[in-house]
Design a protein around this motif. Structure first.
Motif, PDB file in Angstrom:
ATOM      1  N   PRO A  44     -38.011  23.126 -48.371  1.00  0.00           N
ATOM      2  CA  PRO A  44     -38.094  23.834 -49.652  1.00  0.00           C
ATOM      3  C   PRO A  44     -38.424  22.908 -50.821  1.00  0.00           C
ATOM      4  O   PRO A  44     -39.129  23.310 -51.761  1.00  0.00           O
ATOM      5  N   ARG A  45     -37.956  21.681 -50.786  1.00  0.00           N
ATOM      6  CA  ARG A  45     -38.266  20.710 -51.849  1.00  0.00           C
ATOM      7  C   ARG A  45     -39.758  20.363 -51.831  1.00  0.00           C
ATOM      8  O   ARG A  45     -40.371  20.152 -52.879  1.00  0.00           O
ATOM      9  N   ILE A  46     -40.326  20.291 -50.624  1.00  0.00           N
ATOM     10  CA  ILE A  46     -41.757  20.010 -50.500  1.00  0.00           C
ATOM     11  C   ILE A  46     -42.570  21.201 -51.010  1.00  0.00           C
ATOM     12  O   ILE A  46     -43.536  21.042 -51.769  1.00  0.00           O
ATOM     13  N   ARG A  47     -42.183  22.414 -50.605  1.00  0.00           N
ATOM     14  CA  ARG A  47     -42.912  23.619 -51.015  1.00  0.00           C
ATOM     15  C   ARG A  47     -42.862  23.853 -52.520  1.00  0.00           C
ATOM     16  O   ARG A  47     -43.805  24.416 -53.095  1.00  0.00           O
ATOM     17  N   ASN A  48     -41.770  23.424 -53.149  1.00  0.00           N
ATOM     18  CA  ASN A  48     -41.668  23.582 -54.605  1.00  0.00           C
ATOM     19  C   ASN A  48     -42.790  22.843 -55.321  1.00  0.00           C
ATOM     20  O   ASN A  48     -43.264  23.275 -56.375  1.00  0.00           O
TER      21      ASN A  48
END
Length: 292
Positions: free
Chosen positions: A145-149
């Protein structure tokens, strides 16, 4: 056991693979070599740290019992092998115990890295194996999720046979793919932008990392995984990160720096050719088995 006892009289040496088959060599151990691969007791010890309060004491007990069993086997067999110095040290640097690393078939795994859009993070392995299950869930829930943000087009591909129900359920999340068994891992490796091995407990040597390096995929992994290898340097051959924030930053840095990713890719392939080539490692094993 009867078949092995008979066959042992017709062969120069018996090679037992893993402690699980060691009991079948009862009475013939002195003419046998035992390839433990890794110290299962260390694996249990590592697993205990990442487990629930209920499971932790049981796994610690299992680890202690396995340790004493592994040490007993070392006294019975003529020779024994593990794949890493970490496992060798864990088992007390026993004089009969030799380190022969894992490797990869470089004739089969050619350097073929050609990342294709969208930018894909790949993790592969047998997906019912507890350390892999934990790693897939950890990365999907806390890192991806941190990457997708910051990179909404990024994808996370989980490749491997027998995915655990919790792993299969991840396919419902946006940007996550769970393939199950694939007949050939090479196409998946070749087009991935980054390979991750986010294992939070590990023993032995993770061949999945060597396979990715052989194909040329830049690798991000944890310090637990790195401990199983000799000669690998973070920042030169791969990137080591442990926290969700560090892992996400490492992946994003490779997305955003194609030249840096390419340097890592080439250095990793060169290291595998030099240190982890099956042809070279096979010679080591053959030499040990001839030494009876």
């Amino acid at each position: 056991m009867r078949w092995i006892a008979k066959a042992s009289r017709e062969h120069e040496v018996i090679l037992a693979i893993t402690l699980r088959v060691a009991p079948l060599l009862q009475g013939t151990e002195s003419r046998g070599a035992l390839d433990l691969i890794d110290a299962l007791s260390l694996n249990m010890q590592e697993r205990a740290f990442a487990s629930s309060l209920f499971l932790r004491p049981l796994l610690r007990l299992e680890g202690r019992l396995l340790y004493h069993y592994e040490r007993k086997l070392l006294t019975l067999f003529a020779k024994a092998f593990v794949v890493s110095k970490r496992d060798w040290a864990h088992l007390g640097r026993h004089p009969k115990l030799k380190v022969i690393p894992n490797g990869v078939d470089l004739h089969h795994l050619n350097y073929a890295w050609r990342p294709a859009p969208p930018e894909t993070v790949l993790f592969l392995g047998r997906m019912d194996y507890p350390p892999n299950v934990d790693a897939a869930l950890f990365f999907a829930r806390e890192v991806f999720p941190r990457i997708r943000n910051r990179k909404p087009s990024a994808r996370f591909s989980i490749v491997g046979a027998n995915p655990h129900p919790k792993v299969r359920a991840l396919a419902r999340e946006k940007g996550i793919e769970v393939t199950g068994f694939v007949p050939d891992i090479r196409p998946h490796l070749a087009r991935a932008a980054v390979f991750v091995a986010p294992l939070r407990w590990a023993s032995g040597m993770q061949n999945k990392v060597l396979e990715a390096m052989a194909v040329g995929v830049p690798v991000v992994t944890t310090s637990k995984v790195l401990a199983g290898f000799e000669g690998m340097e973070s920042g030169k051959h791969l990137i080591v990160a442990d926290t969700p924030e560090e892992l996400a930053e490492a992946v994003l840095s490779l997305f955003n720096d194609p030249q840096g990713a390419l340097r890592l890719s080439r250095e990793a392939r060169a290291l595998v050719e030099t240190h982890y080539n099956w042809d070279r490692i096979g010679v080591q094993l053959a030499k040990e088995l001839r030494g009876f």
